[in-house]
Scaffold this motif. Structure first.
Motif, mmCIF file in Angstrom:
data_model
loop_
_atom_site.group_PDB
_atom_site.id
_atom_site.type_symbol
_atom_site.label_atom_id
_atom_site.label_comp_id
_atom_site.label_asym_id
_atom_site.label_seq_id
_atom_site.Cartn_x
_atom_site.Cartn_y
_atom_site.Cartn_z
ATOM 1 N N ALA A 78 8.585 4.393 4.089
ATOM 2 C CA ALA A 78 8.736 5.592 4.914
ATOM 3 C C ALA A 78 7.447 5.939 5.648
ATOM 4 O O ALA A 78 7.477 6.469 6.763
ATOM 5 N N ASP A 79 6.311 5.633 5.050
ATOM 6 C CA ASP A 79 5.033 6.069 5.617
ATOM 7 C C ASP A 79 4.471 5.091 6.642
ATOM 8 O O ASP A 79 3.999 5.493 7.702
ATOM 9 N N ALA A 80 4.512 3.789 6.362
ATOM 10 C CA ALA A 80 3.822 2.807 7.196
ATOM 11 C C ALA A 80 4.771 1.750 7.775
ATOM 12 O O ALA A 80 4.362 0.637 8.062
ATOM 13 N N ILE A 81 6.051 2.084 7.959
ATOM 14 C CA ILE A 81 7.080 1.186 8.506
ATOM 15 C C ILE A 81 7.402 0.076 7.512
ATOM 16 O O ILE A 81 8.554 -0.104 7.133
ATOM 17 N N TYR A 82 6.393 -0.694 7.083
ATOM 18 C CA TYR A 82 6.622 -1.758 6.105
ATOM 19 C C TYR A 82 5.308 -2.065 5.396
ATOM 20 O O TYR A 82 4.223 -1.657 5.844
ATOM 21 N N GLU A 83 5.424 -2.764 4.282
ATOM 22 C CA GLU A 83 4.258 -3.204 3.525
ATOM 23 C C GLU A 83 4.542 -4.569 2.927
ATOM 24 O O GLU A 83 5.679 -4.880 2.575
ATOM 25 N N PRO A 84 3.522 -5.434 2.835
ATOM 26 C CA PRO A 84 3.743 -6.759 2.246
ATOM 27 C C PRO A 84 3.859 -6.659 0.727
ATOM 28 O O PRO A 84 3.081 -5.953 0.084
#
Length: 305
Positions: free
Chosen positions: A186-192
């Motif tokens: 929700a905060d950074a679009i996506y994360e690895p």
């Protein structure tokens, strides 16, 4: 070379056409995000069923026979890694983020490494890092295309030592299988993120074996417990791969949506500047024509006098 009203009009028309394409891509990306997110939600019920089946099998297996993680380790482990990326561009740093994360994580592992890439762009990034690439898969373009891809990945990964061998009491751990993909946030679009599929985590197995059964009817394993366990592990691998692929696709489209929103905003600003320049040049042309008319009138008036 200064712009003319004709050249500005052509630029305005071109920018308008480009904005139409960008807004169409925004609509497609937004629609795709919803489909992939719904598929992940729908998969949760099936994953719950697989978990409950594993819970029963792990309870009935002997404690020594069910542990895939042994204290001793093979001299040369087989390590498989599957990295999900994209085939298409306009996704910002989507491929760079997951590729760099996978490269950094795999550098800490020791063993005979085999890497499969899902997506040409992430494949190129991994190749630049000199990782031992074993295969390349095309990125699915719909939810229906995910299942065939997962089947291909499972077939290709059979080149590793059989996962069932890790459940024999007289063998040490010989197979590792890792997933790398971008997960929507929700905060950074996506994360690895990364997930080790094999060998099964001992703490995860313990938690599964402690899960309460949802009904009052006690479960029973029909047939051989080991065969059932292996079948459930295969389903667990399928569900995990499907979910990773769907979440990666949702992240890809979210990244593309963000890129298209930035492009749409930039085009709006560009069109605003073009329109302002066009109106200024047009007004300047009108002023010059009026000045010529007034000058001609005054010249004729002086001539009559």
């Amino acid at each position: 070379m200064s712009d003319t009203t004709a050249s500005l009009r052509r630029k305005i028309d071109s920018a308008g056409d480009l904005q139409s394409v960008v807004r169409t891509m925004k609509a497609l990306a937004s629609s795709s995000i919803g489909q992939y997110e719904q598929s992940v939600l729908a998969l949760s019920d099936y994953y719950r069923v697989v978990e409950l089946g594993l819970c029963v099998c792990l309870r009935e297996m002997e404690q020594g026979a069910m542990r895939p993680e042994q204290k001793g380790r093979a001299a040369q482990n087989a390590i498989g890694a599957i990295v999900f990326g994209s085939d298409q561009g306009l996704v910002g740093q989507f491929n760079e983020v997951i590729a760099d994360y996978a490269i950094k994580t795999l550098a800490t592992l020791s063993g005979n490494l085999q890497v499969w890439a899902v997506g040409e762009r992430v494949h190129a990034r991994l190749a630049d890092a000199n990782l031992p690439l074993t295969g390349l898969f095309a990125v699915p373009n719909s939810v229906k295309a995910i299942t065939p891809l997962v089947g291909q990945i499972l077939v290709e990964s059979e080149t590793l030592p059989s996962p069932s061998d890790t459940f024999r009491t007289n063998q040490v751990e010989a197979t590792e299988l890792h997933l790398f993909y971008n997960r929507p946030t929700a905060d950074a679009i996506y994360e690895p993120v990364s997930q080790r599929l094999l060998p099964l985590d001992e703490n995860w197995q313990r938690k599964l074996s402690e899960l309460p059964w949802p009904t009052g009817n006690l479960p029973e394993v029909i047939g051989g417990g080991t065969a059932t366990l292996r079948a459930l592990i295969s389903e667990y691998l399928f569900v995990s791969l499907f979910r990773a692929c769907a979440e990666s696709l949702a992240s890809e489209n979210a990244s593309r949506l963000a890129a298209m929103e930035r492009a749409d905003k930039n085009i709006d600003e560009l069109l605003e500047n073009f329109h302002a320049t066009f109106h200024r040049l047009r007004q300047s042309g009108i002023d010059e024509e009026l000045f010529d008319v007034i000058s001609g009138y005054e010249a004729l008036a002086k001539g009559k006098k």
